[in-house]
Motif scaffolding. Structure first.
Motif, short mmCIF file in Angstrom:
data_model
loop_
_atom_site.label_atom_id
_atom_site.label_comp_id
_atom_site.label_asym_id
_atom_site.label_seq_id
_atom_site.Cartn_x
_atom_site.Cartn_y
_atom_site.Cartn_z
N GLU A 20 0.84 -1.20 0.00
CA GLU A 20 0.00 0.00 0.00
C GLU A 20 0.87 1.25 0.00
O GLU A 20 0.64 2.19 -0.78
CB GLU A 20 -0.93 -0.01 1.21
N GLN A 21 1.90 1.26 0.86
CA GLN A 21 2.78 2.42 0.93
C GLN A 21 3.58 2.57 -0.38
O GLN A 21 3.80 3.68 -0.86
CB GLN A 21 3.74 2.29 2.11
N ILE A 22 4.01 1.45 -0.96
CA ILE A 22 4.73 1.51 -2.23
C ILE A 22 3.86 2.12 -3.32
O ILE A 22 4.31 2.96 -4.10
CB ILE A 22 5.22 0.10 -2.62
N PHE A 23 2.60 1.69 -3.38
CA PHE A 23 1.70 2.24 -4.39
C PHE A 23 1.52 3.75 -4.21
O PHE A 23 1.51 4.51 -5.18
CB PHE A 23 0.34 1.53 -4.33
N ILE A 24 1.39 4.16 -2.97
CA ILE A 24 1.23 5.59 -2.69
C ILE A 24 2.47 6.36 -3.13
O ILE A 24 2.39 7.43 -3.75
CB ILE A 24 0.92 5.81 -1.20
N GLU A 25 3.66 5.79 -2.83
CA GLU A 25 4.89 6.45 -3.23
C GLU A 25 5.04 6.51 -4.75
O GLU A 25 5.73 7.38 -5.28
CB GLU A 25 6.09 5.73 -2.62
N CYS A 26 4.38 5.57 -5.45
CA CYS A 26 4.36 5.59 -6.92
C CYS A 26 3.28 6.53 -7.46
O CYS A 26 2.98 6.51 -8.66
CB CYS A 26 4.14 4.18 -7.46
N ARG A 27 2.69 7.30 -6.55
CA ARG A 27 1.69 8.32 -6.89
C ARG A 27 0.39 7.73 -7.42
O ARG A 27 -0.31 8.35 -8.22
CB ARG A 27 2.29 9.35 -7.86
N ILE A 28 0.07 6.51 -7.01
CA ILE A 28 -1.26 5.96 -7.25
C ILE A 28 -2.18 6.48 -6.16
O ILE A 28 -1.83 6.48 -4.98
CB ILE A 28 -1.23 4.41 -7.25
N HIS A 29 -3.36 6.95 -6.56
CA HIS A 29 -4.29 7.52 -5.58
C HIS A 29 -5.71 7.05 -5.90
O HIS A 29 -5.93 6.26 -6.85
CB HIS A 29 -4.21 9.05 -5.59
N ALA A 30 -6.68 7.51 -5.13
CA ALA A 30 -8.04 6.97 -5.17
C ALA A 30 -8.67 7.04 -6.56
O ALA A 30 -9.45 6.15 -6.93
CB ALA A 30 -8.91 7.70 -4.16
N SER A 31 -8.37 8.06 -7.33
CA SER A 31 -9.01 8.21 -8.63
C SER A 31 -8.13 7.74 -9.79
O SER A 31 -8.48 7.94 -10.96
CB SER A 31 -9.41 9.67 -8.85
N THR A 54 -8.68 -10.21 -12.28
CA THR A 54 -7.26 -10.44 -12.53
C THR A 54 -6.83 -11.78 -11.95
O THR A 54 -7.43 -12.28 -11.00
CB THR A 54 -6.41 -9.31 -11.92
N ASP A 55 -5.78 -12.35 -12.52
CA ASP A 55 -5.24 -13.60 -11.97
C ASP A 55 -3.96 -13.38 -11.19
O ASP A 55 -3.28 -14.34 -10.83
CB ASP A 55 -5.00 -14.62 -13.11
N ILE A 56 -3.60 -12.10 -10.91
CA ILE A 56 -2.42 -11.89 -10.07
C ILE A 56 -2.76 -12.29 -8.63
O ILE A 56 -3.94 -12.34 -8.26
CB ILE A 56 -1.93 -10.42 -10.13
N PRO A 57 -1.77 -12.58 -7.79
CA PRO A 57 -2.06 -13.02 -6.42
C PRO A 57 -2.96 -12.04 -5.67
O PRO A 57 -2.78 -10.82 -5.75
CB PRO A 57 -0.67 -13.11 -5.78
N ALA A 58 -3.91 -12.59 -4.91
CA ALA A 58 -4.91 -11.76 -4.23
C ALA A 58 -4.27 -10.80 -3.23
O ALA A 58 -4.76 -9.68 -3.04
CB ALA A 58 -5.93 -12.66 -3.52
N TYR A 59 -3.17 -11.22 -2.58
CA TYR A 59 -2.57 -10.35 -1.56
C TYR A 59 -2.03 -9.06 -2.18
O TYR A 59 -1.95 -8.02 -1.53
CB TYR A 59 -1.51 -11.08 -0.75
N ILE A 60 -1.64 -9.13 -3.47
CA ILE A 60 -1.18 -7.92 -4.16
C ILE A 60 -2.37 -7.05 -4.53
O ILE A 60 -2.39 -5.83 -4.29
CB ILE A 60 -0.37 -8.29 -5.42
N ALA A 61 -3.40 -7.68 -5.13
CA ALA A 61 -4.58 -6.92 -5.54
C ALA A 61 -5.27 -6.29 -4.34
O ALA A 61 -5.70 -5.12 -4.40
CB ALA A 61 -5.54 -7.84 -6.29
N ASP A 62 -5.36 -7.02 -3.22
CA ASP A 62 -6.04 -6.48 -2.04
C ASP A 62 -5.35 -5.22 -1.52
O ASP A 62 -6.00 -4.27 -1.09
CB ASP A 62 -6.10 -7.54 -0.93
N GLU A 63 -4.02 -5.20 -1.55
CA GLU A 63 -3.29 -4.02 -1.12
C GLU A 63 -3.55 -2.84 -2.06
O GLU A 63 -3.67 -1.69 -1.63
CB GLU A 63 -1.79 -4.32 -1.06
N LEU A 64 -3.66 -3.15 -3.34
CA LEU A 64 -3.93 -2.09 -4.31
C LEU A 64 -5.32 -1.49 -4.09
O LEU A 64 -5.51 -0.27 -4.19
CB LEU A 64 -3.82 -2.65 -5.74
N TYR A 65 -6.29 -2.36 -3.76
CA TYR A 65 -7.66 -1.87 -3.55
C TYR A 65 -7.78 -1.00 -2.30
O TYR A 65 -8.78 -0.30 -2.14
CB TYR A 65 -8.63 -3.06 -3.46
N GLU A 66 -6.78 -1.04 -1.43
CA GLU A 66 -6.77 -0.13 -0.28
C GLU A 66 -6.47 1.30 -0.71
O GLU A 66 -6.75 2.26 0.00
CB GLU A 66 -5.73 -0.58 0.74
#
Length: 363
Positions: A20-31, A54-66
């Motif tokens: 989740e923190q990595i995604f945020i640092e990559c400037r991914i946001h709610a919209s 998606t067929d990527i591992p759920a633990y990755i997708a779940d963090e992204l959906y946060e």
């Protein structure tokens, strides 16, 4: 960026930060609108809301959906493996053809080496050593199987089972960029075949080869893959007799089967740069019998062929030698767009302990 949960089990997690923190640092946001590339994409008849599955591992997708609304997360795998639009599915340079031809040389020679040394009494592991494998990266584990019990399993590692004259066999070897396979009867001649099979060469293997030839003769840049399917099924489409159940051909790349445009009613065109696997699996019971003849080829228009001849004349010459053999000896009228890569392209032996006898088409 390092994410330590990608490490092996038990390795240090002392500097772990959340995805989740990595995604945020990559400037991914709610919209944000995010595309995920996994191994496969889905279509409308596969799943509800297929664009967002998606067929990527759920633990990755779940963090992204946060971080981002999941309706804005789409499956973008088609960008890589769609038959006509995928970046990995169309060869665009002579260098790529030269690489795949190099790998196909090694792969087909491995299978040829195994077949040349087959003799009653040899076991599967001994036969596999005759392939002269090296440490090149593989796309699947090798298959060397003797006898109905082993062949019927489809994907089985070799062991100490010994070959008997008249056994059914499968030999398959795949490197990253090529796969070659053969399945049929390892017999010295018709008298070695078990009585319960009757004239299996006339009624099973000969029609199979005719269908395979028809498949090759449909190949031309601009033709539709649905036509290849129809040609094969018009000859060996009887399910009880030939048991076709997978696509009669598919695209190949560094992995063995990234996608297939060959199916009933397919309107996908054959493109210059498509790397195709001839992969027609006929299999039926009572008694069990199987035919497999897998080799790879590339479709290339005049400009791509000209580039290959100019940049890699030795590769081009070997390909032309294979083409002449297919046309002059096997009787297969392959179009000039077809570049065969296997040293055993379309070669089928009715009795696989007699490599001097092979099928060919006569006018």
């Amino acid at each position: 960026m390092r994410y330590q949960n990608f490490s092996l089990q038990g390795q240090p997690r002392d500097e772990l930060i959340s995805l989740e923190q990595i995604f945020i640092e990559c400037r991914i946001h709610a919209s944000s609108r995010v595309g995920l590339i996994g191994f496969k994409y889905f279509e409308s008849n596969h799943l509800k809301n297929y664009q967002n599955k998606t067929d990527i591992p759920a633990y990755i997708a779940d963090e992204l959906y946060e971080v981002v609304d999941r309706v804005n997360v789409v499956n973008y795998t088609a960008a890589m493996t769609h038959p006509t639009e995928g970046l990995r599915m169309v060869i665009r340079s002579a260098k790529e053809i030269a690489f795949y031809e190099y790998v196909s040389n090694k792969t087909s020679n491995a299978v040829i080496n195994i077949l040349k040394e087959l003799t009653p009494g040899i076991n599967e592991l001994e036969a596999s050593r005759n392939a002269c494998y090296d440490a090149s990266p593989i796309s699947m584990f090798p298959i060397v199987n003797f006898g109905e019990e082993h062949v019927k399993l489809g994907l089985r590692s070799p062991d100490h089972r010994t070959l008997q004259d008249g056994d059914m066999i499968t030999v398959c070897y795949g490197l990253r960029g090529s796969l070659v396979a053969r399945s049929g009867f390892a017999a010295t001649g018709p008298s070695a075949l078990p009585d319960e099979y009757g004239d299996v060469v006339e009624h099973f293997y000969k029609p199979y080869y005719q269908a395979l030839v028809a498949w090759y003769e449909t190949l031309r840049v601009g033709n539709l893959y649905g036509d290849s399917h129809e040609k094969v099924y018009s000859i060996i489409g009887d399910k009880d007799r030939f048991g076709l159940f997978l696509n009669v051909g598919h695209l190949i790349s560094s992995d063995e089967w990234p996608n297939s445009p060959v199916y009933a009613g397919s309107e996908i065109p054959m493109l210059s740069g498509h790397y195709l696997q001839c992969d027609i699996i006929a299999c039926s019971d009572y008694p069990f019998k199987q035919a497999i003849l897998e080799d790879g080829l590339i479709l290339a228009d005049d400009s791509l062929r000209t580039a290959l001849q100019r940049e890699y004349p030795d590769v081009f010459a070997r390909i032309q030698k294979r083409r002449r053999f297919m046309i002059d000896t096997l009787g297969i009228n392959v179009h000039e767009d077809v570049l065969p890569l296997s040293n055993g392209q379309a070669v089928m032996h009715p009795y696989m302990l007699d490599l001097n006898t092979l099928f060919s088409i006569k006018e």
